[in-house]
Write an enzyme that holds these catalytic residues in place. Structure first.
Site, short mmCIF file in Angstrom:
data_model
loop_
_atom_site.label_atom_id
_atom_site.label_comp_id
_atom_site.label_asym_id
_atom_site.label_seq_id
_atom_site.Cartn_x
_atom_site.Cartn_y
_atom_site.Cartn_z
N ASP A 124 26.46 35.47 11.04
CA ASP A 124 26.93 34.86 12.27
C ASP A 124 25.99 33.70 12.59
OD1 ASP A 124 28.31 34.42 14.64
OD2 ASP A 124 27.22 35.96 15.75
N ASP A 126 25.36 31.92 16.34
CA ASP A 126 24.68 32.08 17.63
C ASP A 126 24.08 33.47 17.76
OD1 ASP A 126 25.43 29.59 19.47
OD2 ASP A 126 27.19 30.09 18.27
N ASP A 326 25.18 39.55 15.54
CA ASP A 326 24.70 40.12 16.80
C ASP A 326 25.80 40.39 17.82
OD1 ASP A 326 25.09 37.22 17.24
OD2 ASP A 326 24.24 37.66 19.21
#
Length: 384
Positions: A124, A126, A326
């Site tokens: 991922d 961000d 996350d």
């Protein structure tokens, strides 16, 4: 063609890594059933109409509860990922790590399992490669992280799968030896392979270097609708201080990280008032962001499977996909790897929460250490 409807849109939440009770989301609105992972030309989900009045009052709905669930508790300290965390969660975090051990401390176990296999790395953006920041336009990765990412991509097929638009992620990363998937996997640029060639949603295109590639966009017909919703949301939220609306091509993100909490209800009401007329769009909750997405049977988990097939790595006997993320949307990828028993999901989190991942990393600094460790391990195996 008129893309609007007089019927109110369904509101769904992504399968959350925290409990339903904590989210305050009614079970009927929490998830939708997902069919088998085999690619089907019919990507659209059958979603029941909401009952009249369920979302007529945002304050009485699950929206505000879900928005608050992404807000940290009181008695706060700040960690390296710029996330606010409770001062008394340290003990709980270490207890949680018994179930989700550190990928750094378990690195020997991970590489032992990888012996004789080809590793494919999925990340991922961000909160994983870059810190979560107040201004989403300033989510820049560090030079050290970029160097670590460039180095790991020399040894392993590496892809970034983000909720951002594919072009925006590429702009942030700026590396050409990676594969990019934007809009939660609804916009994938990948090598020309047999599986992708057979898919009806693939078209031939060229990358930044002029190389011929496949462009996979299963939600392409939604582009006019997404643009229309984006413009409406920009207009309806323009008076809310701190609110920003981001067009991520196949989804629209409404960020409320900089909005005073007393005005969160206003943000939710604005979003509700816009999407209630679009039954083919759904709402999902991220880290202080509301995301409007097409109702199609596609997510980051299916994007991982698609990329593996495009890269010729779909045989679980000789490959090991590793996914690091996350966000709640990353849970779909973790779930694919867990249920297929063919890879490792690594959750990046500084607070305890339930997940389909096998391992954990605390923050972006530990992600960078993990990438460097992979490179060091790979170099040693080459020498041997």
């Amino acid at each position: 063609m008129d893309l609007k409807s007089n019927h109110a849109s369904p509101v769904l939440a992504d399968p959350a890594p925290i409990s339903k009770s904590r989210l305050g989301v009614p079970s009927g609105l929490l998830t939708y059933s997902s069919p088998a992972l085999a690619f089907s030309p019919n990507l659209f989900l059958t979603v029941p109409r909401k009952k009249t009045g369920i979302l007529d009052d945002v304050r009485a709905s699950s929206w505000l509860d879900a928005m608050k669930s992404s807000s940290p508790p009181h008695r706060k300290t700040r960690d390296i990922n710029n996330e606010l965390v409770s001062a008394d969660t340290d003990f709980a975090y270490h207890t949680w790590m018994v179930k989700y051990p550190s990928a750094l401390k378990s690195f020997e176990q991970i590489t032992k399992f990888a012996k004789g296999k080809r590793i494919a790395l999925f990340l991922d953006y961000d909160g994983t490669l870059s810190p979560i920041v107040d201004n989403p336009e300033c989510a820049f990765m560090s030079n050290d992280m970029r160097a670590a990412l460039a180095e790991v991509a020399k040894y392993f097929p590496t892809a970034i799968i983000s909720g951002r638009s594919r072009d925006k992620v590429y702009e942030f990363v700026g590396l050409t030896d990676l594969y990019y998937a934007g809009s939660h996997g609804m916009d994938i640029m990948c090598p020309i392979g047999q599986s992708s060639n057979e898919h009806s949603n693939c078209i031939r295109s060229t990358d930044k270097q002029g190389k011929e590639v496949n462009l996979f966009q299963p939600a392409s017909e939604f582009l006019p609708m997404i643009d229309e919703v984006f413009n409406s949301l920009v207009n309806s939220t323009k008076e809310i201080k701190g609110a920003t609306v981001e067009n991520n091509k196949f989804c629209v993100s409404v960020h409320y990280r900089n909005v005073d909490e007393k005005n969160w209800t206003t943000v939710a009401q604005c979003v509700h008032d816009v999407i209630r007329n679009y039954p083919r769009l759904r709402l999902t909750h991220g880290r202080k962001v509301l995301e409007v997405r097409p109702v199609i049977n596609w997510d980051k988990g299916k994007a991982v499977k698609f990329l593996l097939e495009s890269l010729g790595l779909s045989n679980c006997d000789d490959m090991l996909p590793i996914y690091v993320g996350d966000d709640r949307t990353d849970e779909d990828a973790f779930k694919v790897l867990r249920e297929g028993n063919c890879g490792h999901g690594i959750l990046v989190s500084s607070v305890p929460k339930e997940s389909n991942a096998f391992f954990s990393l605390r923050d972006t600094q530990e992600v960078m250490e993990f990438l460097k460790s992979l490179v060091i391990w790979k170099k040693k195996t080459i020498v041997l």
